[in-house]
Design a protein around this motif. Sequence first.
Motif, PDB file in Angstrom:
ATOM      1  N   SER A  29       0.834  -1.204   0.000  1.00 59.21           N
ATOM      2  CA  SER A  29       0.000   0.000   0.000  1.00 59.21           C
ATOM      3  C   SER A  29       0.867   1.253   0.000  1.00 59.21           C
ATOM      4  O   SER A  29       0.347   2.361   0.133  1.00 59.21           O
ATOM      5  CB  SER A  29      -0.912   0.009   1.236  1.00 59.21           C
ATOM      6  OG  SER A  29      -0.140   0.041   2.430  1.00 59.21           O
ATOM      7  N   ALA A  30       2.178   1.089  -0.127  1.00 54.29           N
ATOM      8  CA  ALA A  30       3.102   2.221  -0.053  1.00 54.29           C
ATOM      9  C   ALA A  30       2.917   3.183  -1.227  1.00 54.29           C
ATOM     10  O   ALA A  30       2.469   2.794  -2.308  1.00 54.29           O
ATOM     11  CB  ALA A  30       4.542   1.727  -0.022  1.00 54.29           C
ATOM     12  N   MET A  31       3.308   4.449  -1.016  1.00 55.49           N
ATOM     13  CA  MET A  31       3.206   5.448  -2.073  1.00 55.49           C
ATOM     14  C   MET A  31       4.157   5.136  -3.220  1.00 55.49           C
ATOM     15  O   MET A  31       3.821   5.305  -4.399  1.00 55.49           O
ATOM     16  CB  MET A  31       3.500   6.836  -1.501  1.00 55.49           C
ATOM     17  CG  MET A  31       2.413   7.379  -0.611  1.00 55.49           C
ATOM     18  SD  MET A  31       2.813   9.032   0.028  1.00 55.49           S
ATOM     19  CE  MET A  31       4.123   8.604   1.181  1.00 55.49           C
ATOM     20  N   LEU A  32       5.363   4.706  -2.891  1.00 51.17           N
ATOM     21  CA  LEU A  32       6.333   4.323  -3.915  1.00 51.17           C
ATOM     22  C   LEU A  32       6.311   2.813  -4.083  1.00 51.17           C
ATOM     23  O   LEU A  32       6.480   2.070  -3.120  1.00 51.17           O
ATOM     24  CB  LEU A  32       7.737   4.780  -3.517  1.00 51.17           C
ATOM     25  CG  LEU A  32       8.877   4.317  -4.435  1.00 51.17           C
ATOM     26  CD1 LEU A  32       8.735   4.919  -5.831  1.00 51.17           C
ATOM     27  CD2 LEU A  32      10.228   4.660  -3.827  1.00 51.17           C
ATOM     28  N   GLY A  33       6.071   2.359  -5.303  1.00 56.53           N
ATOM     29  CA  GLY A  33       6.092   0.924  -5.575  1.00 56.53           C
ATOM     30  C   GLY A  33       4.891   0.175  -5.057  1.00 56.53           C
ATOM     31  O   GLY A  33       4.955  -1.040  -4.855  1.00 56.53           O
TER      32      GLY A  33
END
Length: 212
Positions: A29-33
């Motif tokens: 759920s991370a912003m990056l990747g």
Amino acid sequence: MNLSYRAEDGVRLGSLLWELGPGWRTISSAMLGGGIGPRSWILNAQVVAGYSRMDPVDHLTALGPGGSGVGMMTAASVDRVETATDGGATAWATVGLRVPTWAAAPPDAVDPELAPIRVGTINIVVVVPVAMTDAALVNTVMTVTEAKAQALAETGFPCTGTASDAVCVAVRSSGPEELFGGPRSDWGSRMARAVHTAVRLGAERWRPYDGK
């Protein structure tokens, strides 16, 4: 997993880096990747509690080792990371509970995490040495979240997490695929127990530090 430090905005901040290398894919759920895809590293970067930059993806990209990876942020001290292993499933949790939050809060509830910004985040990374279908991967995120909420309830925190929690599960990209990731599946149950232990340890350690 490697721990390093950097100076930013006059503050000494830590970062945790998992260098997976080739042959892995993640769901996050991370912003990056975020989402599902092949990834070679995972970063959990500490930021200041009043973080207000509007370019977090660029920020995380600059902090990473290059290539395709997952980047998460937290105001919790990452050097207090907790880890647990169960049957080959390993979980790491950085636990920040400055602003405990119920998922199903009333629509008119004031969220102290929004104004002013007071980041309190539980970030969880899980690594298992097997391949999984996309559906099983989605199921693992549910399992991780349920195990986190169980640990918080057992330690007496009135919340299901915080408003900025993130999760990342890494699995092998080749080999026989596991069809299930729920809490009663072979690997889901191991992940649940590992996450439960890591989050519970982090929550128990949170109290003596008075939210710092």
